[in-house]
Design a protein around this motif. Sequence first.
Motif, PDB file in Angstrom:
ATOM      1  N   VAL A  10       0.861  -1.178   0.000  1.00  0.00           N
ATOM      2  CA  VAL A  10       0.000   0.000   0.000  1.00  0.00           C
ATOM      3  C   VAL A  10       0.900   1.232   0.000  1.00  0.00           C
ATOM      4  CG1 VAL A  10      -1.824   1.261   1.191  1.00  0.00           C
ATOM      5  CG2 VAL A  10      -1.800  -1.251   1.259  1.00  0.00           C
ATOM      6  N   PHE A  11       0.716   2.089  -1.000  1.00  0.00           N
ATOM      7  CA  PHE A  11       1.555   3.279  -1.131  1.00  0.00           C
ATOM      8  C   PHE A  11       0.916   4.437  -0.373  1.00  0.00           C
ATOM      9  CE2 PHE A  11       2.801   7.034  -3.914  1.00  0.00           C
ATOM     10  CZ  PHE A  11       4.068   7.145  -3.379  1.00  0.00           C
ATOM     11  N   ALA A  12       1.609   4.959   0.624  1.00  0.00           N
ATOM     12  CA  ALA A  12       1.105   6.088   1.413  1.00  0.00           C
ATOM     13  C   ALA A  12       2.017   7.296   1.223  1.00  0.00           C
ATOM     14  CB  ALA A  12       1.023   5.719   2.890  1.00  0.00           C
ATOM     15  N   PHE A  13       1.454   8.472   1.377  1.00  0.00           N
ATOM     16  CA  PHE A  13       2.206   9.717   1.167  1.00  0.00           C
ATOM     17  C   PHE A  13       1.518  10.810   1.962  1.00  0.00           C
ATOM     18  CE2 PHE A  13      -0.774   8.677  -2.178  1.00  0.00           C
ATOM     19  CZ  PHE A  13      -1.640   9.758  -2.175  1.00  0.00           C
ATOM     20  N   ASP A  14       2.215  11.901   2.174  1.00  0.00           N
ATOM     21  CA  ASP A  14       1.624  13.017   2.918  1.00  0.00           C
ATOM     22  C   ASP A  14       0.365  13.524   2.208  1.00  0.00           C
ATOM     23  OD1 ASP A  14       3.583  12.915   4.833  1.00  0.00           O
ATOM     24  OD2 ASP A  14       4.764  14.579   4.003  1.00  0.00           O
ATOM     25  N   GLY A  15      -0.708  13.663   2.973  1.00  0.00           N
ATOM     26  CA  GLY A  15      -1.966  14.135   2.410  1.00  0.00           C
ATOM     27  C   GLY A  15      -2.888  13.036   1.949  1.00  0.00           C
ATOM     28  N   ASP A  46       9.923   7.993   0.873  1.00  0.00           N
ATOM     29  CA  ASP A  46      11.284   7.962   1.410  1.00  0.00           C
ATOM     30  C   ASP A  46      11.456   6.979   2.564  1.00  0.00           C
ATOM     31  OD1 ASP A  46       9.789   9.235   3.321  1.00  0.00           O
ATOM     32  OD2 ASP A  46      10.831  11.164   3.178  1.00  0.00           O
ATOM     33  N   GLY A  47      10.442   6.181   2.849  1.00  0.00           N
ATOM     34  CA  GLY A  47      10.547   5.225   3.951  1.00  0.00           C
ATOM     35  C   GLY A  47      10.243   5.813   5.310  1.00  0.00           C
ATOM     36  N   ARG A  48       9.959   7.117   5.353  1.00  0.00           N
ATOM     37  CA  ARG A  48       9.576   7.748   6.613  1.00  0.00           C
ATOM     38  C   ARG A  48       8.062   7.709   6.763  1.00  0.00           C
ATOM     39  NH1 ARG A  48      13.411  13.185   6.198  1.00  0.00           N
ATOM     40  NH2 ARG A  48      15.424  12.072   6.076  1.00  0.00           N
ATOM     41  N   GLU A  49       7.574   8.036   7.938  1.00  0.00           N
ATOM     42  CA  GLU A  49       6.133   8.026   8.156  1.00  0.00           C
ATOM     43  C   GLU A  49       5.466   9.074   7.278  1.00  0.00           C
ATOM     44  OE1 GLU A  49       5.977  10.913  12.123  1.00  0.00           O
ATOM     45  OE2 GLU A  49       5.772   8.741  12.351  1.00  0.00           O
ATOM     46  N   ALA A  50       4.197   8.795   6.933  1.00  0.00           N
ATOM     47  CA  ALA A  50       3.403   9.729   6.130  1.00  0.00           C
ATOM     48  C   ALA A  50       2.310  10.321   7.013  1.00  0.00           C
ATOM     49  CB  ALA A  50       2.787   9.010   4.940  1.00  0.00           C
ATOM     50  N   THR A  51       2.030  11.587   6.813  1.00  0.00           N
ATOM     51  CA  THR A  51       0.961  12.254   7.546  1.00  0.00           C
ATOM     52  C   THR A  51      -0.289  12.270   6.690  1.00  0.00           C
ATOM     53  OG1 THR A  51       2.564  13.666   8.694  1.00  0.00           O
ATOM     54  CG2 THR A  51       0.258  14.354   8.741  1.00  0.00           C
ATOM     55  N   THR A  52      -1.348  11.639   7.169  1.00  0.00           N
ATOM     56  CA  THR A  52      -2.588  11.557   6.405  1.00  0.00           C
ATOM     57  C   THR A  52      -3.328  12.891   6.450  1.00  0.00           C
ATOM     58  OG1 THR A  52      -4.005  10.861   8.245  1.00  0.00           O
ATOM     59  CG2 THR A  52      -2.754   9.142   7.097  1.00  0.00           C
ATOM     60  N   SER A  53      -4.406  12.965   5.683  1.00  0.00           N
ATOM     61  CA  SER A  53      -5.196  14.193   5.627  1.00  0.00           C
ATOM     62  C   SER A  53      -5.850  14.513   6.965  1.00  0.00           C
ATOM     63  CB  SER A  53      -6.275  14.071   4.550  1.00  0.00           C
ATOM     64  OG  SER A  53      -7.127  12.962   4.816  1.00  0.00           O
ATOM     65  N   THR A  54      -5.972  13.532   7.850  1.00  0.00           N
ATOM     66  CA  THR A  54      -6.547  13.773   9.179  1.00  0.00           C
ATOM     67  C   THR A  54      -5.502  14.261  10.174  1.00  0.00           C
ATOM     68  OG1 THR A  54      -6.142  11.540  10.031  1.00  0.00           O
ATOM     69  CG2 THR A  54      -8.182  11.900   8.766  1.00  0.00           C
ATOM     70  N   GLY A  55      -4.235  14.192   9.800  1.00  0.00           N
ATOM     71  CA  GLY A  55      -3.150  14.527  10.713  1.00  0.00           C
ATOM     72  C   GLY A  55      -2.531  13.309  11.379  1.00  0.00           C
ATOM     73  N   SER A  59       3.207   4.806   9.948  1.00  0.00           N
ATOM     74  CA  SER A  59       4.581   4.323   9.833  1.00  0.00           C
ATOM     75  C   SER A  59       4.769   3.573   8.523  1.00  0.00           C
ATOM     76  CB  SER A  59       4.922   3.399  11.000  1.00  0.00           C
ATOM     77  OG  SER A  59       4.862   4.087  12.226  1.00  0.00           O
ATOM     78  N   ALA A  60       5.976   3.610   8.018  1.00  0.00           N
ATOM     79  CA  ALA A  60       6.302   2.911   6.776  1.00  0.00           C
ATOM     80  C   ALA A  60       7.099   1.656   7.074  1.00  0.00           C
ATOM     81  CB  ALA A  60       7.096   3.826   5.852  1.00  0.00           C
ATOM     82  N   ASP A  61       6.857   0.618   6.264  1.00  0.00           N
ATOM     83  CA  ASP A  61       7.663  -0.601   6.356  1.00  0.00           C
ATOM     84  C   ASP A  61       8.908  -0.516   5.491  1.00  0.00           C
ATOM     85  OD1 ASP A  61       5.904  -2.344   8.048  1.00  0.00           O
ATOM     86  OD2 ASP A  61       4.498  -1.964   6.418  1.00  0.00           O
ATOM     87  N   LEU A  62       8.833   0.257   4.418  1.00  0.00           N
ATOM     88  CA  LEU A  62       9.977   0.409   3.524  1.00  0.00           C
ATOM     89  C   LEU A  62       9.732   1.572   2.582  1.00  0.00           C
ATOM     90  CD1 LEU A  62       9.877  -2.374   0.750  1.00  0.00           C
ATOM     91  CD2 LEU A  62       7.896  -1.631   2.054  1.00  0.00           C
ATOM     92  N   PRO A  63      10.808   2.115   1.997  1.00  0.00           N
ATOM     93  CA  PRO A  63      10.637   3.168   0.993  1.00  0.00           C
ATOM     94  C   PRO A  63      10.193   2.572  -0.336  1.00  0.00           C
ATOM     95  CG  PRO A  63      12.960   2.710   1.321  1.00  0.00           C
ATOM     96  CD  PRO A  63      12.228   1.881   2.320  1.00  0.00           C
ATOM     97  N   ALA A  64       9.541   3.388  -1.146  1.00  0.00           N
ATOM     98  CA  ALA A  64       9.032   2.909  -2.431  1.00  0.00           C
ATOM     99  C   ALA A  64      10.146   2.335  -3.304  1.00  0.00           C
ATOM    100  CB  ALA A  64       8.316   4.037  -3.157  1.00  0.00           C
ATOM    101  N   GLY A  65      11.316   2.934  -3.220  1.00  0.00           N
ATOM    102  CA  GLY A  65      12.415   2.481  -4.066  1.00  0.00           C
ATOM    103  C   GLY A  65      12.920   1.093  -3.739  1.00  0.00           C
ATOM    104  N   GLN A  66      12.579   0.565  -2.577  1.00  0.00           N
ATOM    105  CA  GLN A  66      13.030  -0.773  -2.199  1.00  0.00           C
ATOM    106  C   GLN A  66      12.023  -1.866  -2.528  1.00  0.00           C
ATOM    107  OE1 GLN A  66      14.463  -1.047   1.837  1.00  0.00           O
ATOM    108  NE2 GLN A  66      15.910   0.645   1.581  1.00  0.00           N
ATOM    109  N   VAL A  67      10.872  -1.497  -3.072  1.00  0.00           N
ATOM    110  CA  VAL A  67       9.889  -2.505  -3.467  1.00  0.00           C
ATOM    111  C   VAL A  67      10.370  -3.145  -4.767  1.00  0.00           C
ATOM    112  CG1 VAL A  67       7.508  -2.937  -4.169  1.00  0.00           C
ATOM    113  CG2 VAL A  67       8.001  -1.275  -2.350  1.00  0.00           C
TER     114      VAL A  67
END
Length: 321
Positions: A10-15, A46-55, A59-67
Amino acid sequence: MPGRPHEVIVFAFDGVRLMDVAAPLEVFSTASTAARPYTVRVCTPDGREATTSTGLRISADLPAGQVRAADTLVVPGPADLAAFQRRPELVGHVRRLTGTAGRVAAVCTGAFALAAAGVLRGRRATTHWEHAEALARGYPDITVTPDAIYVQDGPVLTSAGVTAGIDVCLALVEQDQGPDEARRVARDLVVFLQRPGGQSQFSVASRTSATRHPVLRPLLDAIAADPAADHNPRALAKNAGVSTRHLSRLFREQTGTTPAAYVETMRLEAARMLLERGESVTVAARRSGLGSDETLRRIFARHLNTTPSAYAARFRTTSPS
């Protein structure tokens, strides 16, 4: 012996919309068994946590580049589509991730990410009803089905707004593990395995015109105030002091539809509200101006792809029966 775990990314990102991420995680985690396991992981740019639209931070399991490979990739939607579209690097991540996946599912406005990445070119797709026209306009090589809860075209699935992420993931579970397992997951989550109707049932009111045209606005207000009154085109034209031909032209220009179609839409909306308040199908038909039970059933089938009784059972109350 259990087989190899089915890898879900599952790809997550800020917002990102929180529910767009949470729904797939919940469905696949619930469906995971010892005999047929799912491995569900969240990746971020970047493998760091993402902040959702709710705030809330995820947490991330891995960065997108490592998939390196995924059986299923889920692309959630952003709450602020315009802000997302100003971040081309996110589309780049989606493009690379889809190349690693056996199948891809977008939730809500995640369809725009797939479209921008070229994944939907020449395919059928859907998205949240509010953005379906923009998707079709921005990507004319996509056949947009605006009323669908989800659409599958080969290994690519797209779905409607937010909770439709549950629907599309249940469909994937059914493909992987069969209908009995999908039903088990649906029961566990207390949701429909396949909900009746399409997106129209959630959006009829929002499609009514907000025009302030000095001739048309009083008529629209009168229709909304008393939908069961006589609103045939001749009566409306007489009340407005214009010809029926001129009235039809005004309706086309200001609402995009005909007087009769507009009245039917408002009567349908009135019938919905009556059913939601607990009125019977017969009362809803009469007080909305649609007349008979049969007429109400026919209009519900045409506009909402469901029946009045099924609609009432789902929208009348949140209390358990």
